[in-house]
Design an enzyme around this catalytic site. Sequence first.
Site, mmCIF file in Angstrom:
data_model
loop_
_atom_site.group_PDB
_atom_site.id
_atom_site.type_symbol
_atom_site.label_atom_id
_atom_site.label_comp_id
_atom_site.label_asym_id
_atom_site.label_seq_id
_atom_site.Cartn_x
_atom_site.Cartn_y
_atom_site.Cartn_z
ATOM 1 N N ILE A 109 72.089 -3.816 122.736
ATOM 2 C CA ILE A 109 71.015 -2.805 122.668
ATOM 3 C C ILE A 109 69.782 -3.414 122.010
ATOM 4 O O ILE A 109 68.653 -3.206 122.477
ATOM 5 C CB ILE A 109 71.463 -1.546 121.886
ATOM 6 C CG1 ILE A 109 72.718 -0.937 122.516
ATOM 7 C CG2 ILE A 109 70.333 -0.505 121.869
ATOM 8 C CD1 ILE A 109 73.273 0.262 121.764
ATOM 9 N N ASP B 241 69.358 -10.061 112.635
ATOM 10 C CA ASP B 241 70.813 -10.025 112.840
ATOM 11 C C ASP B 241 71.451 -10.947 111.807
ATOM 12 O O ASP B 241 70.792 -11.861 111.291
ATOM 13 C CB ASP B 241 71.162 -10.514 114.256
ATOM 14 C CG ASP B 241 72.500 -9.984 114.765
ATOM 15 O OD1 ASP B 241 72.500 -9.114 115.664
ATOM 16 O OD2 ASP B 241 73.555 -10.431 114.259
ATOM 17 N N THR C 103 73.901 3.044 115.692
ATOM 18 C CA THR C 103 75.281 2.597 115.435
ATOM 19 C C THR C 103 76.260 3.785 115.389
ATOM 20 O O THR C 103 75.960 4.832 114.800
ATOM 21 C CB THR C 103 75.311 1.823 114.097
ATOM 22 O OG1 THR C 103 74.401 0.734 114.184
ATOM 23 C CG2 THR C 103 76.703 1.289 113.795
ATOM 24 N N HIS D 3 77.815 13.409 118.522
ATOM 25 C CA HIS D 3 77.909 12.467 119.652
ATOM 26 C C HIS D 3 79.376 12.074 119.854
ATOM 27 O O HIS D 3 79.781 10.942 119.613
ATOM 28 C CB HIS D 3 77.059 11.231 119.341
ATOM 29 C CG HIS D 3 76.980 10.249 120.469
ATOM 30 N ND1 HIS D 3 76.644 10.589 121.750
ATOM 31 C CD2 HIS D 3 77.193 8.910 120.492
ATOM 32 C CE1 HIS D 3 76.649 9.512 122.516
ATOM 33 N NE2 HIS D 3 76.988 8.476 121.772
ATOM 34 N N ARG E 264 84.929 6.256 119.388
ATOM 35 C CA ARG E 264 83.796 5.846 118.533
ATOM 36 C C ARG E 264 84.214 5.907 117.061
ATOM 37 O O ARG E 264 83.774 5.089 116.248
ATOM 38 C CB ARG E 264 82.598 6.767 118.762
ATOM 39 C CG ARG E 264 82.014 6.709 120.172
ATOM 40 C CD ARG E 264 80.832 7.660 120.268
ATOM 41 N NE ARG E 264 80.211 7.694 121.578
ATOM 42 C CZ ARG E 264 80.488 8.603 122.513
ATOM 43 N NH1 ARG E 264 81.385 9.549 122.290
ATOM 44 N NH2 ARG E 264 79.855 8.581 123.679
ATOM 45 N N ALA F 163 70.716 -7.523 116.866
ATOM 46 C CA ALA F 163 70.074 -8.149 118.037
ATOM 47 C C ALA F 163 71.114 -8.404 119.126
ATOM 48 O O ALA F 163 71.099 -9.423 119.794
ATOM 49 C CB ALA F 163 69.392 -9.454 117.623
#
Length: 320
Positions: free
Chosen positions: A14, A34, A120, A176, A89, A11
């Site tokens: 995003i 969360d 994620t 990604h 990342r 939470a």
Amino acid sequence: MARAKIALIGAGMIGGTLAHICAREALGDVILFDIAEGTPQGKGLDIAEATAVFGQDVALKGANDYADIAGADVCIVTAGVPRKPGMSRDDLIGINLKVMKAVGEGIAKHAPEAFVICITNPLDAMVWALQKFSGLPKEKVVGMAGVLDSARFAYFLAEKTGVSVQDIHAWTLGGHGDDMVPMVRHSTIGGLPLPDAVKAGFLSQADLDAIVERTRKGGGEIVALLKTGSAFYAPAESAIAMAKSYLLDQKRVLPCAVWVSGEYGLSDLYVGVPALIGASGVEKVVEFTTDESEKAMLAKSVDSVKGLIEACKQQDPSLA
Ligand SMILES: NC(=O)C1=CN([C@@H]2O[C@H](COP(=O)(O)OP(=O)(O)OC[C@H]3O[C@@H](n4cnc5c(N)ncnc54)[C@H](O)[C@@H]3O)[C@@H](O)[C@H]2O)C=CC1
Ligand SMILES: O=C([O-])CC(=O)C(=O)O
């Protein structure tokens, strides 16, 4: 018909944005989950109060217990940490892989019928691990990255050419990371493939090359500006497009990280390809024709994804 139940696992930036969009569009009732106590409850209550302004009858609830996601139709996973300037990342694996284990087990126990969208990072490895940890069917576990990467590509093209974003269709393939593959021949401006758009004078080849490079590094550009975290509005919108295609059986073809079994000559991993998303989850992978240079770029990107999967297996031998 009963409203859909959408569980947002994480939470943060995003997750909160996702909850806001879900409520405004009345996509369903929302559970914000969360580990931080108070954050999901506070965001849930704040948005619930806003429903009386924008006039949508949806319920929002914050939770710290996985039992609250029971029966969710869709789970969107953003739990974990984002990068900060100077990080890649891939540097997030150490923490986020452990988070994926907890999340995968929670979803498996309480929402095994859900369509799961992982956000994620590092995305392709985390969605792979989430599917393994949860044991959910591969066609029901997907990763969000391509919708965002191709949206950035489309936006940069629109900004440069002055053509409406609605008439630009951009595609990216692969992982990604900074070696993702913007598909120049398959992306169009007003129906013209980009090489033809260059010939027609919409933009120069140098402009196009710069846009391809900017797209590849689009995430890092936002991280450098924000300094405290990474992009959240466009990532949230991108995941919502995927969730809607599933919930409404829209059968949209969207670039997503999906489990490949032979498509593009790839198997046994998650990687970004155009996928048809409908009520059964991933219903089909669309295979673009690829020339030698596109094949080479895709192979390089896939090698990076394989390296990340190996790193996951080393960190958690139960994944080997
Ligand atoms: N796939 C993509 O295209 C994109 C991926 N991302 C990634 O999305 C992730 C989330 O980004 P933000 O929302 O900006 O981060 P954030 O830090 O604002 O939110 C993450 C939330 O996860 C929670 N969390 C941490 N461990 C948890 C656990 N074990 N269980 C449940 N919740 C837990 C935190 O308390 C926090 O509220 C990051 O890994 C980021 O790199 C971000 C943008 C695009
Ligand atoms: O760059 C990051 O860390 C977040 C992300 O994946 C993106 O915005 O594309």
